[in-house]
Write a protein that holds these residues in place. Structure first.
Motif, PDB file in Angstrom:
ATOM      1  N   LEU A  74       4.060   7.396   2.787  1.00 44.78           N
ATOM      2  CA  LEU A  74       3.137   7.563   1.674  1.00 44.78           C
ATOM      3  C   LEU A  74       3.634   6.827   0.430  1.00 44.78           C
ATOM      4  CD1 LEU A  74       2.209  11.324   2.061  1.00 44.78           C
ATOM      5  CD2 LEU A  74       0.726   9.357   2.464  1.00 44.78           C
ATOM      6  N   TRP A  75       4.939   6.888   0.199  1.00 43.87           N
ATOM      7  CA  TRP A  75       5.534   6.208  -0.954  1.00 43.87           C
ATOM      8  C   TRP A  75       5.266   4.709  -0.909  1.00 43.87           C
ATOM      9  CZ3 TRP A  75       7.802   6.847  -5.570  1.00 43.87           C
ATOM     10  CH2 TRP A  75       8.524   5.791  -6.085  1.00 43.87           C
ATOM     11  N   VAL A  76       5.429   4.107   0.277  1.00 47.68           N
ATOM     12  CA  VAL A  76       5.203   2.665   0.410  1.00 47.68           C
ATOM     13  C   VAL A  76       3.770   2.328   0.022  1.00 47.68           C
ATOM     14  CG1 VAL A  76       5.012   0.789   2.100  1.00 47.68           C
ATOM     15  CG2 VAL A  76       7.006   2.257   2.111  1.00 47.68           C
ATOM     16  N   LEU A  77       2.818   3.166   0.419  1.00 43.06           N
ATOM     17  CA  LEU A  77       1.412   2.911   0.095  1.00 43.06           C
ATOM     18  C   LEU A  77       1.116   3.111  -1.383  1.00 43.06           C
ATOM     19  CD1 LEU A  77      -0.292   4.605   3.154  1.00 43.06           C
ATOM     20  CD2 LEU A  77       0.035   2.158   2.746  1.00 43.06           C
ATOM     21  N   LEU A  78       1.735   4.117  -2.004  1.00 41.85           N
ATOM     22  CA  LEU A  78       1.434   4.438  -3.393  1.00 41.85           C
ATOM     23  C   LEU A  78       2.157   3.548  -4.396  1.00 41.85           C
ATOM     24  CD1 LEU A  78       1.482   8.337  -3.238  1.00 41.85           C
ATOM     25  CD2 LEU A  78      -0.513   6.841  -3.428  1.00 41.85           C
ATOM     26  N   ALA A  79       3.449   3.319  -4.206  1.00 41.96           N
ATOM     27  CA  ALA A  79       4.216   2.628  -5.231  1.00 41.96           C
ATOM     28  C   ALA A  79       5.298   1.702  -4.697  1.00 41.96           C
ATOM     29  CB  ALA A  79       4.868   3.650  -6.163  1.00 41.96           C
ATOM     30  N   GLY A  80       5.797   1.956  -3.518  1.00 44.12           N
ATOM     31  CA  GLY A  80       6.972   1.236  -3.035  1.00 44.12           C
ATOM     32  C   GLY A  80       6.791  -0.248  -2.852  1.00 44.12           C
ATOM     33  N   TRP A  81       5.617  -0.663  -2.393  1.00 40.90           N
ATOM     34  CA  TRP A  81       5.445  -2.082  -2.097  1.00 40.90           C
ATOM     35  C   TRP A  81       5.487  -2.932  -3.357  1.00 40.90           C
ATOM     36  CZ3 TRP A  81       1.460  -4.946  -4.043  1.00 40.90           C
ATOM     37  CH2 TRP A  81       0.376  -4.245  -4.571  1.00 40.90           C
ATOM     38  N   TRP A  82       4.871  -2.464  -4.456  1.00 45.69           N
ATOM     39  CA  TRP A  82       4.887  -3.313  -5.659  1.00 45.69           C
ATOM     40  C   TRP A  82       6.217  -3.233  -6.383  1.00 45.69           C
ATOM     41  CZ3 TRP A  82       5.268  -1.229 -10.575  1.00 45.69           C
ATOM     42  CH2 TRP A  82       4.932   0.116 -10.731  1.00 45.69           C
ATOM     43  N   LEU A  83       6.938  -2.128  -6.238  1.00 46.47           N
ATOM     44  CA  LEU A  83       8.279  -2.061  -6.824  1.00 46.47           C
ATOM     45  C   LEU A  83       9.237  -2.965  -6.053  1.00 46.47           C
ATOM     46  CD1 LEU A  83       8.416   1.741  -7.559  1.00 46.47           C
ATOM     47  CD2 LEU A  83       8.331  -0.091  -9.240  1.00 46.47           C
TER      48      LEU A  83
END
Length: 126
Positions: A74-83
């Motif tokens: 879920l983190w990757v979808l919400l924020a992880g990829w752009w960070l």
């Protein structure tokens, strides 16, 4: 002493403040959505790691189970990829110069932390 100097230079020239602000924005968004408060806490933890990366490392937390793995998805979808993308872009930009290579490598070290922050903890390097 060398770690301290590298961390201060990281704050000034390596983009540590900008990257920490990115984690802070992700934390604010996660805190606004009540269900994602644990993600906000993880984001704040990573903000402190991106401010002072030299002399610290990320290790798996004992006892982290399946729930942290699902939450990481879920983190990757919400924020992880752009960070993670911001770490990659900053790392590539810093590796253009010889002086910036250590800071670029530090950015690349933060990419896995940006993608999978739950179930891990920040510890002092030996």
């Amino acid at each position: 002493m060398l770690r301290f100097v590298l961390n201060v230079l990281w704050l000034v020239f390596g983009g540590g403040i900008v990257l920490a602000l990115g984690y802070g924005v992700a934390a604010l968004i996660c805190f606004a959505l009540v269900v994602t408060i644990p993600f906000g806490v993880a984001s704040l933890r990573l903000a402190s790691y991106s401010l002072w990366p030299f002399g610290r490392t990320l290790v798996p937390k004992p006892g982290a189970g399946i729930a942290s793995g699902v939450a990481n998805l879920l983190w990757v979808l919400l924020a992880g990829w752009w960070l993670a993308l911001s770490h990659i872009v900053a790392g590539l930009a810093l590796c253009v110069t010889v002086i910036g290579i250590p800071f670029g490598v530090a950015n690349f070290k933060l990419v896995p932390a940006a993608l999978w922050p739950l179930g891990q903890e920040i510890v002092e390097s030996p």
